[in-house]
Scaffold this active site. Sequence first.
Site, PDB file in Angstrom:
ATOM      1  N   TYR A  29       0.772  -1.196  -0.040  1.00  0.00           N
ATOM      2  CA  TYR A  29       0.163   0.076  -0.031  1.00  0.00           C
ATOM      3  C   TYR A  29       0.946   1.328   0.019  1.00  0.00           C
ATOM      4  CZ  TYR A  29      -4.318  -2.509   0.766  1.00  0.00           C
ATOM      5  OH  TYR A  29      -5.407  -3.446   0.509  1.00  0.00           O
ATOM      6  N   LYS A  59       3.807 -14.632   4.954  1.00  0.00           N
ATOM      7  CA  LYS A  59       4.116 -15.649   3.876  1.00  0.00           C
ATOM      8  C   LYS A  59       5.662 -15.529   3.775  1.00  0.00           C
ATOM      9  CE  LYS A  59       3.102 -17.843   0.129  1.00  0.00           C
ATOM     10  NZ  LYS A  59       2.014 -19.068   0.045  1.00  0.00           N
ATOM     11  N   ASP A 119      -2.004 -18.220   3.445  1.00  0.00           N
ATOM     12  CA  ASP A 119      -2.864 -19.231   2.866  1.00  0.00           C
ATOM     13  C   ASP A 119      -3.288 -20.454   3.581  1.00  0.00           C
ATOM     14  OD1 ASP A 119      -0.163 -19.806   2.556  1.00  0.00           O
ATOM     15  OD2 ASP A 119      -0.249 -20.970   0.933  1.00  0.00           O
ATOM     16  N   ASP A 173      -6.002  -6.768   5.091  1.00  0.00           N
ATOM     17  CA  ASP A 173      -7.231  -6.217   4.230  1.00  0.00           C
ATOM     18  C   ASP A 173      -7.963  -7.525   3.641  1.00  0.00           C
ATOM     19  OD1 ASP A 173      -8.945  -4.716   2.716  1.00  0.00           O
ATOM     20  OD2 ASP A 173      -7.356  -4.520   0.756  1.00  0.00           O
TER      21      ASP A 173
END
Length: 341
Positions: A124, A172, A205, A229
């Site tokens: 972002y 991640k 995930d 988000d």
Amino acid sequence: MSYRVTLIPGDGTGPELVEAASRVLEATGVPLEWEVQEAGEGVIAREGTPLPERVLDSIRRNGVALKGPITTPVGTGFRSVNVALRQSLGLYANLRPARTIPGVRTRYEQVDLVIVRENMEDLYAGIEHEVIPDVACESIKVITRPASERIVRFAFEYARRNGRRKVTAVHKANIMKLTDGLFLKVAQEVAREYPDIAFEDRIVDNMCMQLVQKPELYDVLVLPNLYGDIVSDLASGLVGGLGVAPGANIGERWAVFEPVHGSAPKYAGQNVANPTATILSGALMLRHLGEVEAAERVERAVREVIGEGRYVTRDLKPAPDDPSAVGTREMAEAIAARVRS
Ligand code: NAD
């Protein structure tokens, strides 16, 4: 002494939702003085920007704002007012509780999650460029130690203050070994300072799958901006969708409270939008101001009115065309009456 609060009605359904929420908050008896500041689509023609400096000044003066959703004009060149607000005021923590409300139709019964999303960096940061026009583009993911430390500490402090048992850091780092690797490393370091709160980490995930399968195993989640988000919308879905999902953007000095949903322009002015998310955002504001008892009264009143299922908007009825559905104002009035009783 009364609390002066900046009130930003916003666009679309925003004005009627903010009006409804302010009536409920006033019913608590907490002395609130509203300073109304228009922002969004409606002020662009007059002031040349959707976010005039006077709005930011008002929040800086008052410390807190209750905000309706604001439409992001497409194709006008204005960046999102919501992103600009967070950046200008350093509102680094986005807090989104997702808790089951009996009476709201969902597939899950016992969800009680708090999503803490980093609000300032990651993808972002908006650092994008074309490497070869129309063929290849790059967007730079920025993760820093100070921002990671600040958000993880916020999550642990929130957990401690609110009697929460566990913080899960989501990342991640198996793929983005440097950026997400740094976020995870900092989270592990900060966790050592809070031996009273359990800590674990999950790859994003896997986290999504686990939340869909067994959300009751999780408590407070802390995430970099983009995963935050996405996962916070997933969490809203677990408890019945955007109409009931409150949010807060909190910085060192200022805080802005707003529903997670957008301005739903097609319902503007029709008195049909569900005011729950905005009212619960107001309850988060009361907590932030230290008015915990009043906040609990609002949250209880919301749960009771929804649980009874009588004075609720059409999205909370079993069928969307149910003639017994009430309007935004009437639902808020039922909640306000319960707050007063
Ligand atoms: P939206 O949340 O406005 O609407 C999506 C759907 O969610 C609606 O069609 C409606 O079915 C449902 N919904 C939303 N609010 C509801 C409510 N209070 N009660 C009942 N149902 C409700 O999302 P969108 O259509 O993608 O966005 C519309 C505008 O809002 C866009 O300009 C977007 O940029 C903006 N937006 C603003 C914010 C914010 O101000 N924080 C957040 C998200 C989107």
